[in-house]
Design an enzyme around this catalytic site. Structure first.
Site, PDB file in Angstrom:
ATOM      1  N   ARG A   1       0.819  -1.235   0.000  1.00  0.00           N
ATOM      2  CA  ARG A   1       0.000   0.000   0.000  1.00  0.00           C
ATOM      3  C   ARG A   1       0.844   1.273   0.000  1.00  0.00           C
ATOM      4  NH1 ARG A   1      -2.330  -3.225   3.796  1.00  0.00           N
ATOM      5  NH2 ARG A   1      -4.188  -4.349   3.088  1.00  0.00           N
TER       6      ARG A   1
ATOM      7  N   LYS B   1       2.804  11.548 -10.986  1.00  0.00           N
ATOM      8  CA  LYS B   1       1.997  10.636 -11.815  1.00  0.00           C
ATOM      9  C   LYS B   1       2.813   9.374 -12.061  1.00  0.00           C
ATOM     10  CE  LYS B   1      -1.035  13.357 -14.810  1.00  0.00           C
ATOM     11  NZ  LYS B   1      -1.278  13.660 -16.220  1.00  0.00           N
TER      12      LYS B   1
ATOM     13  N   GLU C   1       9.643  19.313 -24.541  1.00  0.00           N
ATOM     14  CA  GLU C   1       8.865  19.553 -23.311  1.00  0.00           C
ATOM     15  C   GLU C   1       9.366  20.806 -22.585  1.00  0.00           C
ATOM     16  OE1 GLU C   1       6.178  17.982 -22.585  1.00  0.00           O
ATOM     17  OE2 GLU C   1       6.303  16.081 -23.678  1.00  0.00           O
TER      18      GLU C   1
ATOM     19  N   LYS D   1       6.734  23.444 -13.825  1.00  0.00           N
ATOM     20  CA  LYS D   1       5.931  22.244 -13.523  1.00  0.00           C
ATOM     21  C   LYS D   1       5.547  22.232 -12.040  1.00  0.00           C
ATOM     22  CE  LYS D   1       4.760  17.648 -14.403  1.00  0.00           C
ATOM     23  NZ  LYS D   1       4.869  16.411 -15.109  1.00  0.00           N
TER      24      LYS D   1
ATOM     25  N   GLU E   1      -4.949  16.658 -11.230  1.00  0.00           N
ATOM     26  CA  GLU E   1      -5.492  16.944 -12.558  1.00  0.00           C
ATOM     27  C   GLU E   1      -7.019  16.923 -12.554  1.00  0.00           C
ATOM     28  OE1 GLU E   1      -3.733  14.645 -15.730  1.00  0.00           O
ATOM     29  OE2 GLU E   1      -4.396  16.086 -17.216  1.00  0.00           O
TER      30      GLU E   1
ATOM     31  N   ARG F   1      -3.496  21.791 -14.576  1.00  0.00           N
ATOM     32  CA  ARG F   1      -2.512  20.790 -14.991  1.00  0.00           C
ATOM     33  C   ARG F   1      -2.692  20.407 -16.457  1.00  0.00           C
ATOM     34  NH1 ARG F   1       0.018  16.384 -10.950  1.00  0.00           N
ATOM     35  NH2 ARG F   1       1.394  15.400 -12.439  1.00  0.00           N
TER      36      ARG F   1
ATOM     37  N   ASN G   1      -0.580  19.741 -21.276  1.00  0.00           N
ATOM     38  CA  ASN G   1      -0.837  18.943 -22.481  1.00  0.00           C
ATOM     39  C   ASN G   1      -0.782  19.770 -23.759  1.00  0.00           C
ATOM     40  OD1 ASN G   1      -1.245  16.416 -21.252  1.00  0.00           O
ATOM     41  ND2 ASN G   1      -3.217  17.146 -20.500  1.00  0.00           N
TER      42      ASN G   1
ATOM     43  N   HIS H   1      -0.028  18.203 -27.022  1.00  0.00           N
ATOM     44  CA  HIS H   1      -0.068  16.750 -26.820  1.00  0.00           C
ATOM     45  C   HIS H   1      -1.254  16.070 -27.486  1.00  0.00           C
ATOM     46  CE1 HIS H   1       3.196  17.548 -24.158  1.00  0.00           C
ATOM     47  NE2 HIS H   1       3.265  16.298 -23.753  1.00  0.00           N
TER      48      HIS H   1
ATOM     49  N   HIS I   1      -0.218  13.121 -29.604  1.00  0.00           N
ATOM     50  CA  HIS I   1      -0.663  11.733 -29.396  1.00  0.00           C
ATOM     51  C   HIS I   1      -1.292  11.180 -30.666  1.00  0.00           C
ATOM     52  CE1 HIS I   1      -0.975  12.438 -24.803  1.00  0.00           C
ATOM     53  NE2 HIS I   1       0.186  11.929 -25.128  1.00  0.00           N
TER      54      HIS I   1
ATOM     55  N   HIS J   1       7.913  10.682 -28.773  1.00  0.00           N
ATOM     56  CA  HIS J   1       6.868  11.507 -28.179  1.00  0.00           C
ATOM     57  C   HIS J   1       7.136  13.012 -28.371  1.00  0.00           C
ATOM     58  CE1 HIS J   1       3.857  12.704 -25.291  1.00  0.00           C
ATOM     59  NE2 HIS J   1       4.765  13.360 -24.613  1.00  0.00           N
TER      60      HIS J   1
HETATM   61  N1  LIG Z   1       4.597  10.595 -15.112  1.00  0.00           N
HETATM   62  C1  LIG Z   1       4.489  11.654 -15.888  1.00  0.00           C
HETATM   63  O1  LIG Z   1       4.056  12.738 -15.479  1.00  0.00           O
HETATM   64  C2  LIG Z   1       4.932  11.544 -17.313  1.00  0.00           C
HETATM   65  C3  LIG Z   1       5.039  12.697 -18.114  1.00  0.00           C
HETATM   66  C4  LIG Z   1       5.530  12.561 -19.400  1.00  0.00           C
HETATM   67  C5  LIG Z   1       5.899  11.304 -19.871  1.00  0.00           C
HETATM   68  N2  LIG Z   1       5.761  10.206 -19.089  1.00  0.00           N
HETATM   69  C6  LIG Z   1       6.173   8.881 -19.552  1.00  0.00           C
HETATM   70  O2  LIG Z   1       7.583   8.901 -19.736  1.00  0.00           O
HETATM   71  C7  LIG Z   1       7.925   7.926 -20.694  1.00  0.00           C
HETATM   72  C8  LIG Z   1       8.913   8.515 -21.673  1.00  0.00           C
HETATM   73  O3  LIG Z   1      10.067   8.867 -20.966  1.00  0.00           O
HETATM   74  P1  LIG Z   1      11.448   9.096 -21.727  1.00  0.00           P
HETATM   75  O4  LIG Z   1      11.260  10.003 -22.853  1.00  0.00           O
HETATM   76  O5  LIG Z   1      12.438   9.433 -20.677  1.00  0.00           O
HETATM   77  O6  LIG Z   1      11.735   7.682 -22.397  1.00  0.00           O
HETATM   78  P2  LIG Z   1      12.536   6.383 -21.915  1.00  0.00           P
HETATM   79  O7  LIG Z   1      12.437   6.166 -20.473  1.00  0.00           O
HETATM   80  O8  LIG Z   1      12.118   5.277 -22.816  1.00  0.00           O
HETATM   81  O9  LIG Z   1      14.040   6.768 -22.264  1.00  0.00           O
HETATM   82  C9  LIG Z   1      14.392   7.025 -23.599  1.00  0.00           C
HETATM   83  C10 LIG Z   1      15.611   6.204 -24.021  1.00  0.00           C
HETATM   84  O10 LIG Z   1      16.781   6.771 -23.444  1.00  0.00           O
HETATM   85  C11 LIG Z   1      17.524   5.758 -22.761  1.00  0.00           C
HETATM   86  N3  LIG Z   1      18.246   6.442 -21.702  1.00  0.00           N
HETATM   87  C12 LIG Z   1      17.766   6.898 -20.526  1.00  0.00           C
HETATM   88  N4  LIG Z   1      18.691   7.629 -19.912  1.00  0.00           N
HETATM   89  C13 LIG Z   1      19.777   7.626 -20.695  1.00  0.00           C
HETATM   90  C14 LIG Z   1      21.069   8.228 -20.610  1.00  0.00           C
HETATM   91  N5  LIG Z   1      21.370   9.053 -19.610  1.00  0.00           N
HETATM   92  N6  LIG Z   1      21.946   7.995 -21.606  1.00  0.00           N
HETATM   93  C15 LIG Z   1      21.618   7.210 -22.656  1.00  0.00           C
HETATM   94  N7  LIG Z   1      20.416   6.631 -22.813  1.00  0.00           N
HETATM   95  C16 LIG Z   1      19.516   6.853 -21.846  1.00  0.00           C
HETATM   96  C17 LIG Z   1      16.478   4.782 -22.320  1.00  0.00           C
HETATM   97  O11 LIG Z   1      17.038   3.529 -22.032  1.00  0.00           O
HETATM   98  C18 LIG Z   1      15.577   4.762 -23.553  1.00  0.00           C
HETATM   99  O12 LIG Z   1      16.130   3.956 -24.558  1.00  0.00           O
HETATM  100  C19 LIG Z   1       6.632   7.447 -21.324  1.00  0.00           C
HETATM  101  O13 LIG Z   1       6.313   6.186 -20.832  1.00  0.00           O
HETATM  102  C20 LIG Z   1       5.605   8.476 -20.879  1.00  0.00           C
HETATM  103  O14 LIG Z   1       4.315   7.934 -20.772  1.00  0.00           O
HETATM  104  C21 LIG Z   1       5.294  10.317 -17.828  1.00  0.00           C
END
Ligand SMILES: NC(=O)c1ccc[n+]([C@@H]2O[C@H](COP(=O)([O-])OP(=O)(O)OC[C@H]3O[C@@H](n4cnc5c(N)ncnc54)[C@H](O)[C@@H]3O)[C@@H](O)[C@H]2O)c1
Length: 365
Positions: free
Chosen positions: A120, A142, A184, A226, A236, A243, A247, A250, A254, A267
């Protein structure tokens, strides 16, 4: 070296975001945040050889297990969430355990959700290593995993114990992933801070070169934006349209990702084009002046984003997808538009014809 700190308060407490260089060895940043004796580091196959050792050297006084997941959005699912759960259960991790998410947004989201649900709720620390995760996903609480039906369908609002942003980790990021995160950062300026947008225009070359000093300033400002937004609207809510401003670009983005098939465009690449579409739509609807549209275009082009739809993404397909976006409330398509650079607004009465007219301008004919 810790250079900057930000504090985020939420329903049940607060946490600190540390921004700096080579943070793993700094006790204040990592080890002092861990209450109990058990730590589980979750990372992936790409990040492990780069940063796991540095992270582990800061954790020598704890009992540490490491879970290394395969790399990719497609693994942010129940199977790999369950892999983390199995380890915690089988090793009898107690309630005062701490999980550490070492990686990008995928690792952060999955680890956060595991922390939210194991017994939990146990503590977790975000150590974001992509630009996107440093300015966006690690902040705001999130957490989620994907379901076959859609992304992020299973999740929780569950804030971390601390966020440790070491900007030097960005040196190893691929150019495409870096630009994806930069979108972003530009978004943060567009929706909330005209001065920051001017600053980005002035420092875009240094940002593209990943100048560490400039990056620290940019990440700090994006995190502040943020922070302000999530503190106003932690969950949200639908009545407090705050919040949802995050987007911006986005809904278009998307739709582009879906129509092309996930993974074809990253993305942030889709969001960059989506932000430009939203900017043009803002002008069409009389909200935004042409000079601002040109400035947004110039910055996005300078950064190297594709600002045209590729063959295979028709405006009809995009509209169809946008109607199914989860930001549709009471059958109205909510779109985030710009009133000025630095001021975003929610519009829920955007005529479909206006949307169609904008999208057609981006289609490859
Ligand atoms: N929780 C939230 O508020 C929120 C907001 C936006 C996005 N997201 C989520 O985040 C995810 C996308 O995150 P992302 O863009 O970081 O993608 P990711 O986590 O897939 O990382 C992108 C790539 O970079 C590599 N990588 C990571 N750090 C590295 C480094 N320092 N050097 C070399 N390679 C590295 C990873 O292994 C991967 O191949 C999605 O799942 C999305 O839904 C969440």
């Amino acid at each position: 070296m810790i250079e900057q700190k930000l504090n985020i308060t939420h329903r049940t407490g607060s946490y600190t975001i540390f921004i700096g260089e080579n943070l793993f060895g700094i006790k204040e940043a990592l080890a002092q945040q861990i209450a109990g004796s058990h730590v589980c580091v979750v990372t992936n196959e790409t990040v492990k050889p780069l940063y796991l050792d540095a992270c582990l050297t800061a954790l020598t006084q704890f009992e540490v297990e490491v879970v290394v997941l395969p790399d990719g959005e497609q693994y942010k699912n129940f199977t790999y969430y369950n892999q983390v759960m199995n380890l915690l259960c089988e090793k009898h991790y107690p309630r005062d355990s701490t999980l550490i998410a070492l990686g990008g947004g995928v690792i952060g989201d999955l680890t956060g959700f595991a922390a939210a649900t194991y017994q939990r709720g146990v503590a977790y620390i975000q150590v974001p290593t992509t630009l996107l995760s440093q300015v966006d996903s690690s902040i705001g609480g999130k957490t989620a995993i994907n379901h076959a039906v859609g992304k992020n369908l299973i999740g929780a609002f569950y804030p971390p114990q601390v966020v440790l942003i070491d900007v030097t980790t960005l040196a190893t990021l691929s150019q495409r992933e870096y630009l994806s995160g930069l979108a972003e950062l530009i978004k943060a300026a567009l929706i909330a801070d005209a001065e920051f947008f001017i600053w980005i225009e002035q420092h875009i070359d240094a940002l593209l070169k990943r100048d560490v000093t400039i990056l620290k300033q940019a990440i700090m400002r994006a995190c502040q934006i943020k922070q302000t937004i999530v503190m106003r609207d932690e969950l949200e809510t639908m009545h407090n349209h705050c919040r949802i401003l995050l987007n911006f670009g986005h809904t278009f983005g998307h739709a582009i990702e879906q129509v092309l098939g996930y993974g074809e465009w990253l993305h942030g690449e889709a969001v960059a084009l989506g932000m430009h579409m939203a900017t043009c739509l803002s002008q069409d609807l009389g909200l935004l002046d042409q000079t601002s549209v040109q400035r947004v275009y110039a910055l996005l082009e300078r950064a190297g984003y594709a600002l045209q739809l590729p063959v295979g993404a028709s405006s009809a397909n995009l509209i169809q997808r946008m109607r199914h976006d989860k930001k549709v409330y009471s059958n109205c398509l909510n779109l985030i538009l710009l009133q000025r650079i630095g001021t975003a607004v929610v519009k829920s009465d955007v005529p479909m014809l206006a949307l169609q007219s904008v999208l057609e301008r981006y289609s490859a004919h």
